[in-house]
Design a protein around this motif. Structure first.
Motif, PDB file in Angstrom:
ATOM      1  N   PHE A  99      50.379  35.999  42.352  1.00 50.07           N
ATOM      2  CA  PHE A  99      49.996  36.631  43.608  1.00 50.07           C
ATOM      3  C   PHE A  99      50.470  38.079  43.680  1.00 50.07           C
ATOM      4  O   PHE A  99      49.772  38.940  44.226  1.00 50.07           O
ATOM      5  N   PHE A 100      51.672  38.346  43.145  1.00 54.38           N
ATOM      6  CA  PHE A 100      52.237  39.684  43.271  1.00 54.38           C
ATOM      7  C   PHE A 100      51.925  40.583  42.077  1.00 54.38           C
ATOM      8  O   PHE A 100      52.108  41.797  42.176  1.00 54.38           O
ATOM      9  N   THR A 101      51.493  40.019  40.953  1.00 60.59           N
ATOM     10  CA  THR A 101      51.220  40.838  39.771  1.00 60.59           C
ATOM     11  C   THR A 101      49.732  41.035  39.502  1.00 60.59           C
ATOM     12  O   THR A 101      49.333  42.071  38.971  1.00 60.59           O
ATOM     13  N   THR A 102      48.910  40.041  39.867  1.00 62.50           N
ATOM     14  CA  THR A 102      47.476  40.149  39.576  1.00 62.50           C
ATOM     15  C   THR A 102      46.818  41.349  40.247  1.00 62.50           C
ATOM     16  O   THR A 102      46.022  42.049  39.598  1.00 62.50           O
ATOM     17  N   PRO A 103      47.081  41.648  41.543  1.00 59.19           N
ATOM     18  CA  PRO A 103      46.452  42.840  42.140  1.00 59.19           C
ATOM     19  C   PRO A 103      46.800  44.141  41.422  1.00 59.19           C
ATOM     20  O   PRO A 103      45.935  45.017  41.269  1.00 59.19           O
ATOM     21  N   LEU A 104      48.059  44.273  40.964  1.00 59.96           N
ATOM     22  CA  LEU A 104      48.434  45.489  40.246  1.00 59.96           C
ATOM     23  C   LEU A 104      47.698  45.596  38.915  1.00 59.96           C
ATOM     24  O   LEU A 104      47.199  46.668  38.546  1.00 59.96           O
ATOM     25  N   ILE A 105      47.644  44.478  38.194  1.00 61.05           N
ATOM     26  CA  ILE A 105      46.939  44.489  36.908  1.00 61.05           C
ATOM     27  C   ILE A 105      45.450  44.761  37.119  1.00 61.05           C
ATOM     28  O   ILE A 105      44.822  45.499  36.353  1.00 61.05           O
ATOM     29  N   TYR A 106      44.882  44.168  38.178  1.00 61.43           N
ATOM     30  CA  TYR A 106      43.448  44.365  38.432  1.00 61.43           C
ATOM     31  C   TYR A 106      43.144  45.813  38.798  1.00 61.43           C
ATOM     32  O   TYR A 106      42.106  46.363  38.406  1.00 61.43           O
ATOM     33  N   GLN A 107      44.040  46.452  39.548  1.00 60.97           N
ATOM     34  CA  GLN A 107      43.814  47.846  39.910  1.00 60.97           C
ATOM     35  C   GLN A 107      43.836  48.752  38.684  1.00 60.97           C
ATOM     36  O   GLN A 107      43.088  49.727  38.598  1.00 60.97           O
ATOM     37  N   LYS A 108      44.681  48.425  37.700  1.00 62.11           N
ATOM     38  CA  LYS A 108      44.790  49.270  36.512  1.00 62.11           C
ATOM     39  C   LYS A 108      43.690  48.973  35.489  1.00 62.11           C
ATOM     40  O   LYS A 108      43.260  49.871  34.768  1.00 62.11           O
ATOM     41  N   LYS A 109      43.255  47.712  35.412  1.00 58.93           N
ATOM     42  CA  LYS A 109      42.261  47.304  34.408  1.00 58.93           C
ATOM     43  C   LYS A 109      41.012  46.748  35.079  1.00 58.93           C
ATOM     44  O   LYS A 109      40.439  45.759  34.612  1.00 58.93           O
ATOM     45  N   LYS A 110      40.568  47.378  36.137  1.00 59.63           N
ATOM     46  CA  LYS A 110      39.471  46.829  36.937  1.00 59.63           C
ATOM     47  C   LYS A 110      38.174  46.710  36.138  1.00 59.63           C
ATOM     48  O   LYS A 110      37.504  45.675  36.162  1.00 59.63           O
ATOM     49  N   SER A 111      37.790  47.757  35.423  1.00 60.95           N
ATOM     50  CA  SER A 111      36.513  47.737  34.701  1.00 60.95           C
ATOM     51  C   SER A 111      36.508  46.698  33.596  1.00 60.95           C
ATOM     52  O   SER A 111      35.535  45.929  33.439  1.00 60.95           O
ATOM     53  N   GLN A 112      37.608  46.610  32.814  1.00 63.99           N
ATOM     54  CA  GLN A 112      37.654  45.621  31.740  1.00 63.99           C
ATOM     55  C   GLN A 112      37.643  44.199  32.286  1.00 63.99           C
ATOM     56  O   GLN A 112      36.943  43.323  31.763  1.00 63.99           O
ATOM     57  N   ILE A 113      38.406  43.967  33.357  1.00 64.04           N
ATOM     58  CA  ILE A 113      38.473  42.621  33.921  1.00 64.04           C
ATOM     59  C   ILE A 113      37.126  42.210  34.502  1.00 64.04           C
ATOM     60  O   ILE A 113      36.667  41.074  34.319  1.00 64.04           O
ATOM     61  N   ASP A 114      36.459  43.142  35.196  1.00 67.77           N
ATOM     62  CA  ASP A 114      35.129  42.828  35.752  1.00 67.77           C
ATOM     63  C   ASP A 114      34.127  42.505  34.652  1.00 67.77           C
ATOM     64  O   ASP A 114      33.283  41.611  34.817  1.00 67.77           O
ATOM     65  N   ARG A 115      34.228  43.213  33.538  1.00 67.10           N
ATOM     66  CA  ARG A 115      33.305  42.945  32.434  1.00 67.10           C
ATOM     67  C   ARG A 115      33.531  41.553  31.858  1.00 67.10           C
ATOM     68  O   ARG A 115      32.577  40.803  31.605  1.00 67.10           O
ATOM     69  N   TYR A 116      34.798  41.176  31.663  1.00 67.75           N
ATOM     70  CA  TYR A 116      35.090  39.847  31.133  1.00 67.75           C
ATOM     71  C   TYR A 116      34.714  38.752  32.140  1.00 67.75           C
ATOM     72  O   TYR A 116      34.225  37.680  31.749  1.00 67.75           O
ATOM     73  N   ILE A 117      34.917  39.019  33.424  1.00 66.93           N
ATOM     74  CA  ILE A 117      34.546  38.025  34.441  1.00 66.93           C
ATOM     75  C   ILE A 117      33.040  37.805  34.457  1.00 66.93           C
ATOM     76  O   ILE A 117      32.550  36.673  34.540  1.00 66.93           O
ATOM     77  N   ASP A 118      32.280  38.895  34.371  1.00 64.77           N
ATOM     78  CA  ASP A 118      30.818  38.767  34.332  1.00 64.77           C
ATOM     79  C   ASP A 118      30.365  38.020  33.084  1.00 64.77           C
ATOM     80  O   ASP A 118      29.424  37.206  33.146  1.00 64.77           O
ATOM     81  N   LEU A 119      31.036  38.266  31.968  1.00 66.06           N
ATOM     82  CA  LEU A 119      30.680  37.562  30.734  1.00 66.06           C
ATOM     83  C   LEU A 119      30.953  36.068  30.859  1.00 66.06           C
ATOM     84  O   LEU A 119      30.104  35.232  30.484  1.00 66.06           O
ATOM     85  N   ILE A 120      32.127  35.727  31.409  1.00 63.09           N
ATOM     86  CA  ILE A 120      32.466  34.309  31.580  1.00 63.09           C
ATOM     87  C   ILE A 120      31.521  33.648  32.570  1.00 63.09           C
ATOM     88  O   ILE A 120      31.066  32.515  32.363  1.00 63.09           O
ATOM     89  N   ARG A 121      31.181  34.354  33.659  1.00 63.12           N
ATOM     90  CA  ARG A 121      30.274  33.795  34.654  1.00 63.12           C
ATOM     91  C   ARG A 121      28.890  33.532  34.052  1.00 63.12           C
ATOM     92  O   ARG A 121      28.279  32.491  34.308  1.00 63.12           O
ATOM     93  N   SER A 122      28.417  34.459  33.243  1.00 66.48           N
ATOM     94  CA  SER A 122      27.102  34.252  32.628  1.00 66.48           C
ATOM     95  C   SER A 122      27.119  33.087  31.654  1.00 66.48           C
ATOM     96  O   SER A 122      26.172  32.285  31.615  1.00 66.48           O
ATOM     97  N   ARG A 123      28.200  32.945  30.889  1.00 67.11           N
ATOM     98  CA  ARG A 123      28.299  31.814  29.955  1.00 67.11           C
ATOM     99  C   ARG A 123      28.339  30.493  30.713  1.00 67.11           C
ATOM    100  O   ARG A 123      27.685  29.511  30.308  1.00 67.11           O
ATOM    101  N   VAL A 124      29.112  30.458  31.795  1.00 67.27           N
ATOM    102  CA  VAL A 124      29.198  29.220  32.573  1.00 67.27           C
ATOM    103  C   VAL A 124      27.849  28.879  33.197  1.00 67.27           C
ATOM    104  O   VAL A 124      27.427  27.708  33.211  1.00 67.27           O
ATOM    105  N   GLU A 125      27.152  29.887  33.716  1.00 64.32           N
ATOM    106  CA  GLU A 125      25.830  29.630  34.297  1.00 64.32           C
ATOM    107  C   GLU A 125      24.848  29.136  33.251  1.00 64.32           C
ATOM    108  O   GLU A 125      24.013  28.269  33.534  1.00 64.32           O
TER     109      GLU A 125
END
Length: 219
Positions: free
Chosen positions: A173-199
């Motif tokens: 809860f306290f570390t994920t927002p900081l990591i997401y703010q610093k690596k937002k573009s990379q994390i969003d890309r991996y999330i979209d990839l995982i979402r497409s694979r799951v779909e």
């Protein structure tokens, strides 16, 4: 008579608005802590919550609560005695050092309790309906998702206990927002990839379902 009725309605509406605004303020404060808008407060909250959870993991809950209350009492009693000695030496009449906190109204209003009850009831009804829908297989794919998650949780439960999961959740809860703010573009890309694979996997699973099951879902 009408004036008294209208005034009572206005008072109740204003109190309800105050209760909802206080809940919004509490939620906003929690989000600010998690997103480290004020680093000092977030650090204190993170350290305190982690210390309590680690203490619960190593000691009993009764011991942890007793130690916390004892530490609080040691601080407040020491500060009260110190201020009393200072006032006696300086012959000042400042009064009780915690007078402002003692005079503050911390009672829960009936409107706040009613609002919390209504929200809890809404979430409870939603949880009950979703549980019935999944357990009674209204949608086969959603029930299979739940079965997969529960199967994974059996392995998680074999490795971690409840307190360990709470500690990990507190850290996330306290570390994920900081990591997401610093690596937002990379994390969003991996999330979209995982979402497409799951779909894709779910679509393949739906295509392989028997025709009777697909007709039942369409109905």
């Amino acid at each position: 008579m009408a004036d008294s009725t209208s005034s009572s309605h206005s008072d109740s509406s204003s109190s309800s608005n105050n209760s909802s605004s206080s809940l919004r303020d509490l939620t906003r404060s929690a989000f600010q802590l998690i997103h480290w808008k004020e680093p000092k407060k977030s650090a204190v909250a993170f350290g305190s919550s982690l210390l309590v959870l680690v203490s619960v993991a190593t000691l009993s809950v009764i011991s942890v609560v007793s130690y916390l209350l004892l530490a609080c009492l040691c601080v407040t009693i020491t500060f009260r005695v110190y201020k009393s000695v200072i006032q006696a030496v300086q012959k000042s009449d400042e009064g009780h050092p915690f007078r402002s906190q003692l005079e503050r109204d911390i009672s829960v209003s009936s409107e706040s309790a009613r609002l919390l009850t209504d929200q809890s009831l809404f979430h409870l009804n939603w949880f009950s309906s979703q549980t019935r829908r999944l357990l009674l297989v209204e949608d086969l794919v959603d029930s299979l998702k739940l079965a997969a998650v529960m199967w994974m949780m059996t392995y998680v439960g074999a490795i971690f206990n409840g307190v360990t999961i709470l500690i990990l959740a507190d850290i996330m809860f306290f570390t994920t927002p900081l990591i997401y703010q610093k690596k937002k573009s990379q994390i969003d890309r991996y999330i979209d990839l995982i979402r497409s694979r799951v779909e894709e996997m779910l679509q393949k699973l739906k295509d392989r379902l028997p025709g009777a099951v697909r007709r039942t879902k369409a109905e």
